[in-house]
Every structure is written in structure tokens, then in C-alpha cells.
Motif scaffolding. Structure first.
Motif, short mmCIF file in Angstrom:
data_model
loop_
_atom_site.label_atom_id
_atom_site.label_comp_id
_atom_site.label_asym_id
_atom_site.label_seq_id
_atom_site.Cartn_x
_atom_site.Cartn_y
_atom_site.Cartn_z
N VAL A 268 -12.54 16.24 -29.23
CA VAL A 268 -13.81 16.37 -29.95
C VAL A 268 -13.79 15.57 -31.25
CG1 VAL A 268 -15.26 17.99 -31.24
CG2 VAL A 268 -14.44 18.59 -28.95
N ILE A 269 -12.70 15.65 -32.00
CA ILE A 269 -12.61 14.93 -33.28
C ILE A 269 -12.55 13.42 -33.04
CG2 ILE A 269 -11.16 14.54 -35.30
CD1 ILE A 269 -10.28 17.48 -35.08
N ALA A 270 -11.73 13.01 -32.07
CA ALA A 270 -11.61 11.58 -31.77
C ALA A 270 -12.96 11.02 -31.33
CB ALA A 270 -10.55 11.35 -30.70
N SER A 271 -13.67 11.75 -30.50
CA SER A 271 -14.97 11.30 -30.00
C SER A 271 -15.96 11.12 -31.14
CB SER A 271 -15.52 12.30 -28.99
OG SER A 271 -16.80 11.93 -28.53
N SER A 272 -15.94 12.04 -32.09
CA SER A 272 -16.90 11.96 -33.21
C SER A 272 -16.61 10.77 -34.11
CB SER A 272 -16.85 13.26 -34.03
OG SER A 272 -15.61 13.39 -34.71
N ILE A 273 -15.33 10.44 -34.29
CA ILE A 273 -14.95 9.30 -35.14
C ILE A 273 -15.28 7.98 -34.45
CG2 ILE A 273 -13.02 8.11 -36.23
CD1 ILE A 273 -11.71 10.87 -36.63
N ILE A 274 -14.90 7.89 -33.17
CA ILE A 274 -15.13 6.65 -32.42
C ILE A 274 -16.61 6.34 -32.29
CG2 ILE A 274 -14.89 5.57 -30.14
CD1 ILE A 274 -12.24 7.12 -29.85
N ASN A 275 -17.42 7.38 -32.06
CA ASN A 275 -18.86 7.18 -31.83
C ASN A 275 -19.71 7.40 -33.08
OD1 ASN A 275 -18.97 6.81 -28.73
ND2 ASN A 275 -17.73 8.66 -28.97
N ASP A 276 -19.04 7.65 -34.20
CA ASP A 276 -19.72 7.73 -35.51
C ASP A 276 -20.83 8.79 -35.56
OD1 ASP A 276 -20.17 7.06 -38.14
OD2 ASP A 276 -21.60 5.47 -37.66
N GLY A 287 -22.39 15.27 -25.12
CA GLY A 287 -21.15 16.00 -25.32
C GLY A 287 -20.12 15.08 -25.93
N ASN A 288 -18.88 15.53 -25.94
CA ASN A 288 -17.81 14.70 -26.50
C ASN A 288 -17.13 13.91 -25.39
OD1 ASN A 288 -16.66 17.64 -26.04
ND2 ASN A 288 -14.92 16.26 -25.79
N GLY A 323 -23.00 18.23 -36.06
CA GLY A 323 -22.19 17.55 -37.06
C GLY A 323 -21.61 18.46 -38.12
N LEU A 324 -20.93 17.86 -39.09
CA LEU A 324 -20.34 18.62 -40.18
C LEU A 324 -21.41 19.33 -41.00
CD1 LEU A 324 -17.41 16.55 -41.76
CD2 LEU A 324 -17.32 18.77 -40.60
N VAL A 325 -22.59 18.73 -41.10
CA VAL A 325 -23.69 19.39 -41.82
C VAL A 325 -24.02 20.71 -41.14
CG1 VAL A 325 -26.13 19.24 -42.47
CG2 VAL A 325 -24.66 17.23 -42.67
N GLY A 326 -24.11 20.69 -39.81
CA GLY A 326 -24.40 21.91 -39.07
C GLY A 326 -23.30 22.94 -39.21
#
Length: 425
Positions: A268-276, A287-288, A323-326
Motif C-alpha cells: 500500500v505504501i509503495a503503491s502510493s509513492i510510485i503513483n503519487d 486500489g493499491n 490519502g493522508l488527509v483522510g
């Protein structure tokens, strides 16, 4: 509550119960369209009756709930511009309903409505368990009986008959399948919290406050320790010696110390970083990226995208979709709810609810499926109780009548009569 409204509530609760166990039934029950229709009806019903049951004096304290709900709605709207195929639109709608569950604030802050929801479950949904038990796997027993876990918080207030009944159902939910570790935890923890009532002469508010801070901060600290490689709480075999296993519902041997979460966090973390999409989320339409499950899912969907649309860990879904905001807003919902219940309430039971809400925040980093089901709906009901001024103004004596009124109409009538007398005076 009018008989007509009660009838609709019973039907909605029954359908939600069926939807809750549908992934574990041996026979197909319902379709996606049916569940979407039911979810839509439930949410629309909440909006239609909110003027009847919602006290606007709660608006100030519940502001963060409405802010979180607004952010979720914006994520759903963004998802409409992100979805590219059938599966993404399906996920957007299905998970969109989950993100709209904070709407329960409009009914869960009302004492009579919450009492009727619990009463409807006990009177109609719980007896139906014996019918559904033959249609679902044993691991789903605890999922269907999850509202029982909430009554364990109030166990000392129940009559002897109902105390025994609730404990029997709780034991059934725990022992039906030890492989379903979440069920064991979700029943034992509220039972332990309920026993705090007997210890109230020895437990000061400061101790509960410390427990609140520890539960709210623990997952964040453990996450940082895991991220930096200093300590991984999910690698149970590293600090628990011996072999612990049980048979799953399918008859296979299952290791109770197996780490089934680290890989999910990494993906999940890697997916969020790679896909911004770290800050704003990927919306509930997506999804991730997943190496562990992506190939299998792609083979079923044929989308060419190796994504897992939802995970077993609640906080990972909140992060992926909003996201982190959520995640931050979600945290503030629990932070504010637990504060109000602990520091601005008259009843010891609201203070117990405060600690329980903090536990559910912590456990959301371990599991807690993000579904439109009994578990997640009743969690939001408990959160709504914490934001309710009427619940927080209840004394222990009033809480006793309210809880017993879930099971016995005589207590409900006595409570209503007392309310009328107070209003007239």
C-alpha cells in the motif's frame, strides 16, 4: 418510534445482516445491485428522518465528523473522473457507500433511535442467527453476532437472564472458529472494558485518560518503529515462543502467529509513492498496486491493472481511498469522540465507550474490514453516541434504564415517562 418507521428499520437491519454474512455463505444470497439498492435506501432513510431525530445542538462538537464526511464525498466525486472500467466503477459505488457511513451521526446521537436499533437486532436479527448458521461457515458466526460485542460493554447493567444470554452468544462467536482471530479480539476486549465498571472506585479519570492517549498513539508509534525497521509488531513469532495453530473453517491447519499484515503495508505504501497519491488518495474507484494478489485479481477482471481494491486493514483502505488527509481527519473523529465521552459525560459507561472507541482506532491498523456491514455500522453508532449531548448527560442510573430498555419494553416505557415529566416541569 412510529410502527411504520419500526417496520422499515427491521427490514433494513435484516438486509444489512444478510449482506454482512454474504461473503461466507454456502449459497448465493443477493446481488451487487440488490445490496447497492439496500445501501441507498438506508442512507436516504437517514437523511429523511434526520430532522426528527438529530439535535442540532450537537453540530459544534460534531464538526469534525462533517468535515471528514465532506472530504469523503469529494474523494467519491474525484473517483468519477478516475474510474475507467466496470470494476473501477463497481468499486467506486461499493466503497463510496462505506465512506458515507458517517451520515449515521444523524440518528446515532439520538437515545431512542439507538435503543430501537439495538432492540431490533435483539428481537428479530439475533433469533434469525439459528436459521443462517446452517448457511454460513463457522468463521462468520462472530461477524453476524458482532452487535453482541457492543452489549458486553454494558454487561454489568443487564439483568441476570440477559447477561447469561449475551455471554453465551459471545462465547459462541469466539469459539466457533479460533482461526478468525478478529472475532476473538472483538468479543474479549469489550468484555474486559465492561468489567471496568466494577473497578470504578479504584480507577481514576486520569488513568482512563492515560489509557486513551496510549491507545490513540500506539498504532502511530508502532507504525514508525516498523517503518524504521526497529520493531515489527506483526512478526509475532519473533517475540512469542512456541507453535500456535488451529484448524480453519475449511479444515486446513492455520498458524496463529503468521504475519499476514507486513506485506499489505509494504504494498500500500509503495503503491502510493510510485503513483503519487500519498496526500489525496487514489479515490475509492482504485486500489493499491499488488504483487501478492494483483495477478489473481487481474485474471478475474481482465483490466490489465494488478490492483487490490480493498484490504483487510481498515486504515490502509482509508489511506488508499482518501490519502493522508483522510487518515488525519479520520483520526480526529476518534480523538474528539473519545475526549467528549471521557471528559464531558456524567456516566461511567460513556467513559468506557471512550476507551472502546480508542481501541477501535488502534485495531483499525490491524484489521476491521471496510464494509457496509453490522460491524462498521455499529462502530459509527458508538462514535455517534460519544458526540451526543443527550447520551453524555445521562447518569449511571439513567444508563441502566436505557440499556435494559433494549431488551425489556417496561424500561423503555419508564424512561419515556420520566422524560415527559422532566419536559413538563
Amino acid at each position: 418510534m412510529q410502527k411504520e418507521n419500526r417496520k422499515y428499520l427491521t427490514i433494513i437491519m435484516f438486509l444489512i445482516a444478510v449482506q454482512t454474512i454474504s461473503p461466507w455463505t454456502f449459497v448465493p444470497v443477493g446481488t451487487t445491485v440488490i445490496w447497492w439498492a439496500m445501501n441507498t435506501i438506508a442512507l436516504i432513510a437517514i437523511l429523511l428522518i434526520k430532522n426528527q431525530f438529530y439535535d442540532t445542538s450537537n453540530n459544534r462538537n460534531a464538526t469534525i465528523v462533517f468535515v471528514y464526511l465532506t472530504w469523503n464525498i469529494s474523494s467519491i466525486v474525484r473517483g468519477c473522473f478516475v474510474a475507467e472500467n466496470y470494476w473501477e466503477w463497481k468499486n467506486l459505488v461499493t466503497m463510496g457507500f462505506v465512506l458515507l457511513l458517517p451520515l449515521t451521526i444523524y440518528i446515532s446521537t439520538n437515545r431512542q433511535m439507538v435503543q430501537n436499533i439495538f432492540n431490533t437486532y435483539m428481537k428479530y436479527i439475533l433469533p434469525a442467527f439459528f436459521l443462517f448458521a446452517v448457511l454460513m461457515s463457522r468463521g462468520a458466526y462472530g461477524v453476524y453476532l458482532i452487535p453482541i460485542s457492543f452489549t458486553l460493554l454494558f454487561l454489568p447493567l443487564l439483568t441476570k437472564k440477559w447477561r447469561i444470554a449475551m455471554l453465551c452468544f459471545a462465547i459462541l462467536g469466539i469459539t466457533a472458529s479460533f482461526a478468525a482471530r478478529s472475532n476473538v479480539i472483538k468479543f474479549i476486549v469489550p468484555f474486559a472494558f465492561g468489567l471496568l465498571y466494577y473497578l470504578r472506585p479504584f480507577v481514576e479519570k486520569q488513568i482512563l485518560g492515560l489509557g486513551r492517549i496510549l491507545l490513540l498513539g500506539l498504532p502511530i508509534v508502532l507504525f514508525i518503529l516498523g517503518l524504521t525497521g526497529q520493531f515489527n509488531v506483526f512478526k509475532i513469532s519473533d517475540y512469542v515462543k512456541g507453535e500456535y495453530s488451529t484448524q480453519s473453517s475449511s479444515g486446513e491447519e492455520e498458524d496463529l502467529t503468521a504475519d499476514t499484515r507486513t506485506g499489505l503495508y509494504i504494498e500500500v505504501i509503495a503503491s502510493s509513492i510510485i503513483n503519487d497519491y500519498v496526500w489525496w488518495g487514489r479515490t475509492p474507484a482504485r486500489g493499491n498496486d499488488s504483487v501478492l494478489f494483483g495477478a489473481e485479481i487481474e485474471a478475474q477482471t481482465g483490466t490489465g491493472k494488478f490492483e487490490r481494491y480493498a484490504n483487510e486493514v481498515s486504515i490502509l483502505n482509508v489511506f488508499t481511498w482518501t490519502g493522508l488527509v483522510g487518515v488525519f481527519l479520520y483520526f480526529l473523529v476518534f480523538l474528539r469522540a473519545s475526549y467528549l465521552a471521557l471528559y464531558t459525560s456524567k456516566s461511567w459507561y460513556m467513559k468506557i465507550l471512550s476507551i472502546y472507541v480508542c481501541f477501535r482506532w488502534t485495531y483499525g491498523w490491524v484489521e476491521d474490514f471496510s464494509r457496509f456491514d453490522l460491524s462498521y455500522i455499529f462502530l459509527w453508532i458508538i462514535i455517534g453516541m460519544c458526540y451526543s449531548s443527550s447520551f453524555r448527560n445521562m447518569t449511571d442510573g439513567e444508563f441502566k434504564y436505557w440499556v435494559r430498555g433494549i431488551f425489556d419494553i417496561r424500561y423503555r416505557k419508564a424512561t419515556l415517562k420520566r422524560v415527559r415529566v422532566i419536559k413538563q416541569s
